[in-house]
Enzyme design. Sequence first.
Site: not given
Lengths: 229, 79
Positions: A86, A203, A205
Site C-alpha cells: 500500500c 494488504h 497481512e
Amino acid sequence: MKSAVIVFPGSNCERDIAVALEQVSGHKTFHAWHRDTDLPEVDVIAVPGGFSYGDYLRCGAMAANSPVMRVVKERAAKGVKVIGVCNGFQILTEAGLLPGALIRNQSLKYICKTVDLKVENTDSAFTRHYTPGQHIGIPVGHGEGNYVADEETLKRLEGDGRVAFRYTDANGVVNAAGNPNGATNNIAGIFNETRTVLGMMPHPERAFDPQHGNTDGRALFTSLLESLS
Amino acid sequence: MKAKVTVTLKHGVLDPQGKAIGHALQTLGFDGVGEVRQGKLIELELEETDAAKAKAAVEAMCQRLLANTVIENYAIELV
C-alpha cells in the site's frame, strides 16, 4: 528468516505486518525508525502501509527521501527481499526501487474492501506458495492505488513476468468490472527486475490469521520463510 | 529571489480530480469549458541572487523531490 519493518511518521500497518513476519519465522521483527541510518542484518525488509508524512506532496514522496530509505536501497541492491504494501508500494515507486507510479483512484474515492486477485507469477520468493493463476481475496484500503507507467515500462513488466498480482472480478476474470481503482492492466502488484522487490496495493497481512476471517495472504509470508530459511 | 514551481500531471496521465472539477463547472452552468487539468503551485524563497544558478538549483529540486517525472511535468518561474 530475520526481518525489519520501516516505520515512518504516519505509518499504521507496521505492527500487522510485523506480527505476520514474526508468526511465520519465530523471530522478532526489528522496527526501524525513518531517521535510522543503519539496519541490522535481515533477510527481508517490509515497508508498511499507512500515511507516511501525512501523504504530503505526493503519497510516499517524503518517505522515499528519508535517511532509512538510503539503507533500504543499499540492501535491496544486495538482494535483500523488500516488500512494500500500500503506502509501502507508493514509497518504493517514489524511491525508484520499482517503476511507475500510483495516482488517485479513478473514482476519486477511498476504497476499503476485500478485492479479488489473480496470482500472475509464482516464480518468486514472495509468491512460490501460491499456484499460478490462483484466485485469492485480499483487503485493500487506499485512495491512490491507480497504477500507471509509460508504455515501454508496461511492456517490460508484462513481457518479463513482473506483474505479481492483478485485480479480477468475483469469478477471477481480469476485466474492467474487477478493477477497483483504474490501475493500468488491472495491476495490483509488481516485482523489480530480479523479483527481489515486491510492491502491492492489497494488504496480505490483513488476510493472515484465521481470526481475520481470511488467510489468503498467508502464503506470501510462508513463501518468504521457505525462500529465506 | 522567489521561484514558483507549477506541477501538473503529464498529458496522457488520467487526472480524475481535473475531470471532477470539469463536471462541477458544467453543473454550475459554466458552459464552454473543455478539458480541465489541475496541479499544484509551490513557492520557494531562495537566498541565491543569480538567476541562472537559482534556476539550476530549483531544477534539481524538481527532479529529486518536487515532481514525480514519471507522471508529472513541472515549470519553473523566477520572480
